[in-house]
Motif scaffolding. Structure first.
Motif, PDB file in Angstrom:
ATOM      1  N   GLU A   1      32.919   2.742 -19.220  1.00 13.14           N
ATOM      2  CA  GLU A   1      31.646   1.739 -18.725  1.00 13.14           C
ATOM      3  C   GLU A   1      30.673   1.219 -19.797  1.00 13.14           C
ATOM      4  O   GLU A   1      30.703   0.214 -19.851  1.00 13.14           O
ATOM      5  N   HIS A   2      30.477   2.223 -20.683  1.00 14.70           N
ATOM      6  CA  HIS A   2      29.780   1.739 -21.842  1.00 14.70           C
ATOM      7  C   HIS A   2      30.458   0.935 -22.916  1.00 14.70           C
ATOM      8  O   HIS A   2      29.897  -0.033 -23.319  1.00 14.70           O
ATOM      9  N   ARG A   3      31.818   1.308 -23.043  1.00 14.15           N
ATOM     10  CA  ARG A   3      32.656   0.583 -24.234  1.00 14.15           C
ATOM     11  C   ARG A   3      32.775  -1.000 -23.442  1.00 14.15           C
ATOM     12  O   ARG A   3      32.725  -1.850 -24.165  1.00 14.15           O
ATOM     13  N   ARG A   4      32.855  -1.235 -21.908  1.00 17.63           N
ATOM     14  CA  ARG A   4      33.327  -2.345 -21.493  1.00 17.63           C
ATOM     15  C   ARG A   4      32.030  -3.258 -21.691  1.00 17.63           C
ATOM     16  O   ARG A   4      31.948  -4.214 -22.044  1.00 17.63           O
ATOM     17  N   ALA A   5      30.619  -2.651 -21.377  1.00 19.01           N
ATOM     18  CA  ALA A   5      29.648  -3.096 -21.566  1.00 19.01           C
ATOM     19  C   ALA A   5      29.344  -3.806 -23.026  1.00 19.01           C
ATOM     20  O   ALA A   5      28.713  -4.762 -22.820  1.00 19.01           O
ATOM     21  N   THR A   6      29.701  -2.760 -23.758  1.00 17.54           N
ATOM     22  CA  THR A   6      29.435  -3.227 -25.054  1.00 17.54           C
ATOM     23  C   THR A   6      30.255  -4.407 -25.663  1.00 17.54           C
ATOM     24  O   THR A   6      29.761  -5.292 -26.136  1.00 17.54           O
ATOM     25  N   ARG A   7      31.633  -4.464 -25.173  1.00 16.72           N
ATOM     26  CA  ARG A   7      32.472  -5.587 -25.823  1.00 16.72           C
ATOM     27  C   ARG A   7      32.267  -6.835 -24.727  1.00 16.72           C
ATOM     28  O   ARG A   7      32.763  -7.856 -25.361  1.00 16.72           O
ATOM     29  N   ALA A   8      31.939  -6.499 -23.591  1.00 20.38           N
ATOM     30  CA  ALA A   8      31.717  -7.650 -22.577  1.00 20.38           C
ATOM     31  C   ALA A   8      33.022  -8.502 -22.526  1.00 20.38           C
ATOM     32  O   ALA A   8      33.133  -9.508 -22.485  1.00 20.38           O
TER      33      ALA A   8
ATOM     34  N   GLU B   1      24.132   6.781 -27.577  1.00 17.19           N
ATOM     35  CA  GLU B   1      23.717   6.930 -25.992  1.00 17.19           C
ATOM     36  C   GLU B   1      24.598   7.970 -25.511  1.00 17.19           C
ATOM     37  O   GLU B   1      25.910   7.992 -25.447  1.00 17.19           O
ATOM     38  N   TRP B   2      23.852   9.059 -24.788  1.00 14.79           N
ATOM     39  CA  TRP B   2      24.789   9.807 -23.802  1.00 14.79           C
ATOM     40  C   TRP B   2      25.622   9.126 -22.979  1.00 14.79           C
ATOM     41  O   TRP B   2      25.069   8.138 -22.330  1.00 14.79           O
ATOM     42  N   THR B   3      26.784   9.811 -22.516  1.00 14.90           N
ATOM     43  CA  THR B   3      27.559   9.358 -21.350  1.00 14.90           C
ATOM     44  C   THR B   3      27.804  10.650 -20.552  1.00 14.90           C
ATOM     45  O   THR B   3      27.727  11.677 -20.905  1.00 14.90           O
ATOM     46  N   SER B   4      28.462  10.367 -19.467  1.00 15.82           N
ATOM     47  CA  SER B   4      28.704  11.289 -18.390  1.00 15.82           C
ATOM     48  C   SER B   4      30.191  11.906 -18.791  1.00 15.82           C
ATOM     49  O   SER B   4      30.445  12.998 -18.106  1.00 15.82           O
ATOM     50  N   THR B   5      30.632  11.366 -19.552  1.00 13.37           N
ATOM     51  CA  THR B   5      32.338  11.625 -19.942  1.00 13.37           C
ATOM     52  C   THR B   5      32.432  13.109 -20.646  1.00 13.37           C
ATOM     53  O   THR B   5      31.741  13.135 -21.798  1.00 13.37           O
ATOM     54  N   ASP B   6      33.441  13.944 -20.226  1.00 10.81           N
ATOM     55  CA  ASP B   6      33.632  15.061 -20.611  1.00 10.81           C
ATOM     56  C   ASP B   6      33.895  15.041 -22.230  1.00 10.81           C
ATOM     57  O   ASP B   6      34.748  14.222 -22.614  1.00 10.81           O
ATOM     58  N   GLY B   7      33.397  15.768 -23.037  1.00  9.94           N
ATOM     59  CA  GLY B   7      33.757  15.775 -24.569  1.00  9.94           C
ATOM     60  C   GLY B   7      34.659  16.725 -24.951  1.00  9.94           C
ATOM     61  O   GLY B   7      34.856  16.915 -26.244  1.00  9.94           O
ATOM     62  N   GLY B   8      35.192  17.639 -23.996  1.00  8.44           N
ATOM     63  CA  GLY B   8      36.129  18.648 -24.430  1.00  8.44           C
ATOM     64  C   GLY B   8      35.385  20.160 -24.554  1.00  8.44           C
ATOM     65  O   GLY B   8      34.284  20.394 -24.384  1.00  8.44           O
ATOM     66  N   GLN B   9      36.348  20.990 -24.765  1.00 15.31           N
ATOM     67  CA  GLN B   9      35.920  22.386 -24.824  1.00 15.31           C
ATOM     68  C   GLN B   9      34.796  22.543 -26.285  1.00 15.31           C
ATOM     69  O   GLN B   9      35.217  21.853 -27.126  1.00 15.31           O
TER      70      GLN B   9
ATOM     71  N   ILE C   1      30.537  12.978 -24.450  1.00 17.73           N
ATOM     72  CA  ILE C   1      30.673  11.884 -25.368  1.00 17.73           C
ATOM     73  C   ILE C   1      29.487  11.214 -25.548  1.00 17.73           C
ATOM     74  O   ILE C   1      28.785  10.768 -24.495  1.00 17.73           O
ATOM     75  N   VAL C   2      29.036  10.942 -26.820  1.00 16.22           N
ATOM     76  CA  VAL C   2      28.082   9.850 -26.989  1.00 16.22           C
ATOM     77  C   VAL C   2      28.621   8.470 -27.665  1.00 16.22           C
ATOM     78  O   VAL C   2      29.691   8.676 -28.526  1.00 16.22           O
ATOM     79  N   ARG C   3      28.061   7.663 -27.355  1.00 10.87           N
ATOM     80  CA  ARG C   3      28.604   6.314 -27.686  1.00 10.87           C
ATOM     81  C   ARG C   3      27.914   5.862 -29.050  1.00 10.87           C
ATOM     82  O   ARG C   3      26.881   6.134 -29.149  1.00 10.87           O
ATOM     83  N   PRO C   4      28.531   4.920 -29.901  1.00 12.00           N
ATOM     84  CA  PRO C   4      28.039   4.484 -31.035  1.00 12.00           C
ATOM     85  C   PRO C   4      26.533   3.807 -31.150  1.00 12.00           C
ATOM     86  O   PRO C   4      26.129   3.218 -30.364  1.00 12.00           O
ATOM     87  N   GLY C   5      25.851   4.261 -32.265  1.00 14.42           N
ATOM     88  CA  GLY C   5      24.518   3.888 -32.313  1.00 14.42           C
ATOM     89  C   GLY C   5      24.464   3.635 -33.835  1.00 14.42           C
ATOM     90  O   GLY C   5      24.801   2.852 -34.508  1.00 14.42           O
ATOM     91  N   THR C   6      23.432   4.737 -34.508  1.00 15.94           N
ATOM     92  CA  THR C   6      23.325   4.438 -36.076  1.00 15.94           C
ATOM     93  C   THR C   6      23.657   5.618 -36.683  1.00 15.94           C
ATOM     94  O   THR C   6      23.809   6.661 -36.128  1.00 15.94           O
ATOM     95  N   ASP C   7      23.556   5.583 -37.915  1.00 17.44           N
ATOM     96  CA  ASP C   7      23.880   6.624 -38.875  1.00 17.44           C
ATOM     97  C   ASP C   7      23.225   6.572 -40.242  1.00 17.44           C
ATOM     98  O   ASP C   7      22.700   5.476 -40.649  1.00 17.44           O
ATOM     99  N   PRO C   8      22.830   7.690 -40.576  1.00 18.61           N
ATOM    100  CA  PRO C   8      21.845   7.677 -41.863  1.00 18.61           C
ATOM    101  C   PRO C   8      22.658   6.688 -42.968  1.00 18.61           C
ATOM    102  O   PRO C   8      22.038   6.290 -43.915  1.00 18.61           O
ATOM    103  N   ASP C   9      24.067   6.837 -43.019  1.00 17.86           N
ATOM    104  CA  ASP C   9      24.800   6.010 -44.088  1.00 17.86           C
ATOM    105  C   ASP C   9      25.064   4.636 -43.347  1.00 17.86           C
ATOM    106  O   ASP C   9      25.716   4.732 -42.668  1.00 17.86           O
ATOM    107  N   PRO C  10      24.662   3.775 -44.249  1.00 21.84           N
ATOM    108  CA  PRO C  10      24.714   2.350 -43.656  1.00 21.84           C
ATOM    109  C   PRO C  10      26.086   2.130 -43.309  1.00 21.84           C
ATOM    110  O   PRO C  10      26.518   1.333 -42.403  1.00 21.84           O
ATOM    111  N   SER C  11      27.231   2.339 -44.449  1.00 20.67           N
ATOM    112  CA  SER C  11      28.635   2.084 -44.294  1.00 20.67           C
ATOM    113  C   SER C  11      29.326   2.884 -42.856  1.00 20.67           C
ATOM    114  O   SER C  11      29.983   2.084 -42.291  1.00 20.67           O
ATOM    115  N   ASN C  12      28.815   4.105 -42.758  1.00 18.66           N
ATOM    116  CA  ASN C  12      29.262   4.566 -41.509  1.00 18.66           C
ATOM    117  C   ASN C  12      28.833   3.747 -40.250  1.00 18.66           C
ATOM    118  O   ASN C  12      29.528   3.762 -39.330  1.00 18.66           O
ATOM    119  N   THR C  13      27.485   3.568 -40.113  1.00 13.46           N
ATOM    120  CA  THR C  13      27.007   2.546 -38.903  1.00 13.46           C
ATOM    121  C   THR C  13      27.878   1.317 -38.689  1.00 13.46           C
ATOM    122  O   THR C  13      28.332   1.156 -37.674  1.00 13.46           O
TER     123      THR C  13
END
Length: 181
Positions: free
Chosen positions: A51-58, A112-120, A139-151
């Protein structure tokens, strides 16, 4: 307020960060109850990763939902510091333009936190000092990272992280979705 998180009195429009998934789900239950008390019937919950992925991509097909250039995306995501190499700082919620579906801050603000299982998990998970032997990552969905190239890479991709549910970080927040009855 968790250590290292913005003071809500000084920054009332900052996203809520520094909460683990258990706390966010407790908030969703309380928010649902409060909504019912004023006549809004339904359930507030964390979105799934899909749901988060779809909402992000629209449902767009370009590199970003706003076009193919990072510069096209500056009006929509917290990217100026990324592109100029200054790193990322949390800013006010809804301080950028919405995507085609009207959502704001789905990229470049906080993970952002999601309700999706992220595994063992391969480490013990505790909640209120009680061991949860079958706890699984989320699973958490993309946000920011201290390294600008990673973000920038995260904003460009469908990258996700699998995080222990009792973890809390100053760059992980949440949004709720509403499911009507």
């Amino acid at each position: 307020r968790p250590s290292g998180t913005p003071d809500p009195a000084k920054h009332p429009n900052f996203p809520v960060v520094g909460r683990n998934v258990f706390e966010t789900e407790e908030f969703a239950v309380a928010f649902t109850k409060a909504a019912h008390e004023v006549g809004l019937k339904g359930t507030w919950r964390l979105p799934t990763a899909e749901e988060h992925r779809r909402a992000t991509r629209a449902e767009t097909t370009t590199l970003f939902f706003s076009g193919n250039s990072p510069k096209d995306h500056l009006k929509y995501a917290k990217l100026p510091e990324i592109l100029s190499g200054y790193g990322v700082r949390v800013s006010d919620v809804a301080s950028r333009w919405p995507n085609p579906w009207g959502f704001k801050d789905l990229t470049g603000l906080v993970w952002e936190w999601t309700s999706t299982d992220g595994g063992q998990l391969h480490l013990p998970v505790y909640r209120n000092r009680e061991l949860l032997p079958n706890a699984r990552a989320r699973i958490v969905r993309p946000g920011t990272d201290p390294d600008p190239s990673n973000t920038l890479k995260m904003v460009l991709s469908t990258e996700e992280l699998s995080i222990a549910p009792n973890s809390s970080f100053t760059n992980i927040g949440f949004r709720l979705v509403w499911t009507p009855e």
